[in-house]
Design an enzyme around this catalytic site. Structure first.
Site, PDB file in Angstrom:
ATOM      1  N   LYS A   6      -5.444 -17.508  23.964  1.00  0.00           N
ATOM      2  CA  LYS A   6      -4.993 -17.381  22.776  1.00  0.00           C
ATOM      3  C   LYS A   6      -6.255 -18.682  22.371  1.00  0.00           C
ATOM      4  O   LYS A   6      -6.441 -19.838  22.272  1.00  0.00           O
ATOM      5  CB  LYS A   6      -3.842 -18.513  22.946  1.00  0.00           C
ATOM      6  CG  LYS A   6      -2.394 -19.151  22.059  1.00  0.00           C
ATOM      7  CD  LYS A   6      -1.569 -19.351  22.705  1.00  0.00           C
ATOM      8  CE  LYS A   6      -0.755 -20.433  21.096  1.00  0.00           C
ATOM      9  NZ  LYS A   6       0.388 -20.332  21.425  1.00  0.00           N
TER      10      LYS A   6
HETATM   11  O1  G3P Z   1       3.265 -23.216  20.454  1.00  0.00           O
HETATM   12  C1  G3P Z   1       2.617 -22.812  19.520  1.00  0.00           C
HETATM   13  C2  G3P Z   1       4.185 -22.980  18.433  1.00  0.00           C
HETATM   14  O2  G3P Z   1       5.066 -21.909  18.708  1.00  0.00           O
HETATM   15  C3  G3P Z   1       4.164 -24.486  18.229  1.00  0.00           C
HETATM   16  O3  G3P Z   1       5.345 -24.626  17.377  1.00  0.00           O
HETATM   17  O4  G3P Z   1       7.735 -26.442  17.674  1.00  0.00           O
HETATM   18  O5  G3P Z   1       4.631 -27.221  18.466  1.00  0.00           O
HETATM   19  O6  G3P Z   1       5.843 -26.222  15.897  1.00  0.00           O
HETATM   20  P1  G3P Z   1       6.119 -26.301  17.041  1.00  0.00           P
END
Ligand code: G3P
Length: 217
Positions: A83
């Site tokens: 990633k």
């Molecule tokens: O892992 C990346 C993404 O899904 C993060 O989500 O909830 O931190 O905006 P969030």
């Protein structure tokens, strides 16, 4: 449509895997930090539970550092997907990793033109963050629609991985748009099962059965 779990928590990953609907896992530095475990140990545990793509994020921000970390991670297991943040140095690294046949997930995507750059760099997955856009009053799912349209126009193979999902409606919309993958927090996977008519309907079936002379043979 593939379902990944967006988590680094072993209990959540094990439980989601046990449901029989899990295709992979995405992690990020914040999710890993929350677990308070050694990164390598955590990845080994996840890889032992899920036989599918497991995204592990680099923390360097220069091409050389990203590539060094990517090679370390790629050595661990063939299911590891590197990633990489959507920055200039990141996409330079994605280009070389792609040329080497190493899978990548380009993260922190917030615009269709960023997604176009990632596809041109040879990314395996693009991760547009829908919830974080919704949080600032920009329609995250509109971004998904635009990316899918652009990728289809030019037949890019980069898979659209909907990230930063906040609720089941995001998954419904992702499915209707034909997104390749949704990476879903455990809480939202759980919410997808729930329907009051399922609960009341089951209760009525069981009550009627109990009141009758019917026997299960
Ligand atoms: O892992 C990346 C993404 O899904 C993060 O989500 O909830 O931190 O905006 P969030």
């Amino acid at each position: 449509m593939k379902f990944f779990i967006d988590s680094a928590n072993i209990d959540e990953i094990r439980e989601a895997a046990g449901l029989g609907i899990l295709d992979g896992v995405t992690t990020n530095p914040s999710l890993v930090a929350k677990e308070g475990k050694d990164f390598r140990q955590l990845l080994d545990e996840i890889l032992a539970i899920v036989d599918g793509p497991v995204s592990a994020e680099v923390v360097s921000t220069d091409q050389e550092g990203i590539l060094r970390e990517a090679h370390e991670l790629a050595k661990i297991h063939e299911n590891i997907v590197i990633k990489v943040p959507l920055i200039r140095e990141g996409l330079k690294a994605v280009r070389s990793l792609s040329d080497e046949g190493i899978k990548t997930n380009v993260t922190l995507c917030f615009s269709p033109t960023q997604a176009l750059l990632a596809a041109k760099a040879g990314a395996t997955y693009i991760s547009p963050f829908v919830g974080r856009l919704d949080d600032i009053s920009i329609d995250g799912m509109e971004l998904i629609e635009q990316i899918i349209t652009i990728y289809r126009n030019y037949d890019y193979r980069t898979q659209v991985l909907v990230a930063s999902i906040r609720h089941p409606l995001h998954i419904l919309q992702a499915g209707l748009l034909g997104a390749d993958v949704a990476t879903i927090p455990f809480k939202v996977i759980d919410q997808m099962f729930a329907h009051p008519l399922t609960d009341s309907g089951l209760q009525r079936f069981l009550d009627d059965w109990k009141k009758s002379d019917a026997r299960f043979v």
